[in-house]
Scaffold this active site. Structure first.
Site, mmCIF file in Angstrom:
data_model
loop_
_atom_site.group_PDB
_atom_site.id
_atom_site.type_symbol
_atom_site.label_atom_id
_atom_site.label_comp_id
_atom_site.label_asym_id
_atom_site.label_seq_id
_atom_site.Cartn_x
_atom_site.Cartn_y
_atom_site.Cartn_z
ATOM 1 N N GLU A 68 1.347 4.138 2.616
ATOM 2 C CA GLU A 68 1.797 3.802 3.968
ATOM 3 C C GLU A 68 3.326 3.943 4.027
ATOM 4 O OE1 GLU A 68 -2.105 0.941 4.202
ATOM 5 O OE2 GLU A 68 -0.154 -0.015 4.433
ATOM 6 N N HIS B 91 3.151 -2.341 7.106
ATOM 7 C CA HIS B 91 2.011 -1.475 6.741
ATOM 8 C C HIS B 91 1.834 -0.326 7.722
ATOM 9 C CE1 HIS B 91 -0.203 -3.981 3.691
ATOM 10 N NE2 HIS B 91 0.663 -4.868 4.135
ATOM 11 N N HIS C 209 0.873 -1.184 0.000
ATOM 12 C CA HIS C 209 0.000 0.000 0.000
ATOM 13 C C HIS C 209 0.905 1.228 0.000
ATOM 14 C CE1 HIS C 209 -3.036 -2.851 2.029
ATOM 15 N NE2 HIS C 209 -3.157 -2.885 0.716
ATOM 16 N N GLU D 189 1.515 -3.345 11.644
ATOM 17 C CA GLU D 189 0.798 -2.100 11.359
ATOM 18 C C GLU D 189 1.285 -1.005 12.299
ATOM 19 O OE1 GLU D 189 -1.505 -1.546 9.035
ATOM 20 O OE2 GLU D 189 -2.203 -3.554 8.444
#
Ligand code: ZN
Length: 373
Positions: free
Chosen positions: A171, A261, A168, A337
């Protein structure tokens, strides 16, 4: 004097709807061929002392509307040091409006959803690490627009470790994490690095989605495809970035993997695993849980209370890399994350979650991996 706003540069993204003196109404362009949008990155040219009021509207339709309450925009005057600005969110105004206020201290101010990690910095990083003793560089393939999918390999052990980031592209903290990991692993004095390089063979992909990164996308590649939903069936047309990385993984095998991420909404660092894969092995899950517990003990920037809910037995989505690698290779595979906001357990009101903290988190992850092996 009227301010001017521009985003025609690497990872730039903003639409100027109107400007009135030192106030502007703005919106965010969708990722190409998709409906996702959330990443912004632009510069404001102004006069020192201008009371800037920048309103980004229409955010109720963004990919993660829950990302805006409690979020503060990132800014920099020198594109090196990034800090947070006074920011508020009104869900009821203008289809969801983020208002950023700041009195200009220099004629050019850069703003972004998170401190950008430019393609120039990416190439500097890859070239400098490739020069280090004991490092092998491989280009695994190319993106749809022809950019290299770079992979750096090091270590003489048998345990195959894959670290990969920026599926992504918005990010950007994910590539700051990779920069931290590479700095640690190439530090000849670092004891964890020296120990890990004896036990492991590392395969490190700093940027899985260079096209989306250049284009200022949040979540997709040039074709509007979310790469982290392609791992069960990547194709040369839709997702060559995944196809080439998975092909290299099939050659090496995978014992441990981290997919790096950022999370828009949750103000914490957390892991997501592979609980719902069909062939889940108890010892595989035990190793994942032990890593999680050890990481929480090793850094106050990591916690286990907040995160995603686990999928039910046998119900894992195998189109995601973490679950696909756990199922395909029996790997201890995880998604890490980091917040766009901050770690609320240990907040920094000046910088929020930052490049520096992303890099230090990578150091803690590698120290923990060394303990585990
Ligand atoms: Zn992500």
């Amino acid at each position: 004097m009227t301010i001017t706003i521009n985003a025609a540069f690497d990872s730039g993204n903003i639409v100027v709807d109107s400007i009135d003196g030192t106030a502007a109404r703005l919106s965010i362009r969708k990722d190409r061929e998709s409906d996702f949008f959330q990443w912004f990155h632009f510069r404001v040219a102004c006069a020192v002392g201008d009371a800037l009021e920048l309103a980004i509207t229409g955010l109720d339709a963004s990919a993660y509307p829950d990302g805006w309450p409690g979020y503060a925009a990132c800014a920099s005057y020198d594109r090196d040091y990034w800090f947070r600005l006074d920011t508020s969110y009104d869900a009821k105004a203008g289809g969801g409006t983020l208002t950023i206020r700041h009195t200009a201290e220099s004629p050019i101010l850069y703003l972004a959803y998170f401190a950008p990690f430019s393609m120039e910095r990416h190439h500097d990083l890859v070239a400098s690490v490739a020069e280090c003793e004991g490092v092998t560089y491989r280009s695994l393939g190319t993106s749809i627009e022809g950019q290299p999918i770079d992979c750096l390999e090091m270590g003489s052990g048998d345990t195959q470790v894959w670290l990969y980031a920026r599926q992504h592209p918005g990010e950007s903290m994910a590539e700051w994490w990779i920069e931290g990991a590479l700095e640690k692993l190439t530090d000849p004095a670092d004891p964890h690095a020296r120990s890990l390089l004896k036990k492991c063979r590392f395969h490190i992909v700093p940027n899985m989605n260079p096209d989306g990164s250049c284009r200022g996308h949040l979540r997709t590649n040039f074709a509007g495809v979310n790469l982290n939903r392609e791992w069960d069936n990547p194709t040369a047309e839709r997702s060559p970035e995944v196809l080439c990385v998975l092909g290299a993984m099939d050659e090496s095998g995978v014992d441990w993997a981290m997919d790096v991420h950022g999370d828009e909404a949750i103000p914490a660092v957390f892991l997501a695993g592979f609980e719902g894969i069909p062939s889940l092995k108890p010892e595989q899950l035990d190793q994942y849980k032990a890593f999680q517990t050890a990481l929480a003990a090793n850094t106050p920037d990591f916690q286990v209370a907040l995160g995603y809910s686990e999928s039910a037995p046998g119900k894992a989505n195998l189109s995601m890399s973490t679950t696909q690698l756990a199922e395909r290779f029996g790997a201890v595979s995880m998604t890490i994350e980091m917040p766009f906001k901050d770690n609320d357990d240990l907040p920094d009101p000046v910088a929020g979650w930052s490049p520096e903290r992303s890099k230090l988190l990578a150091h803690a992850c590698l120290a923990t991996l060394d303990q585990m092996l």
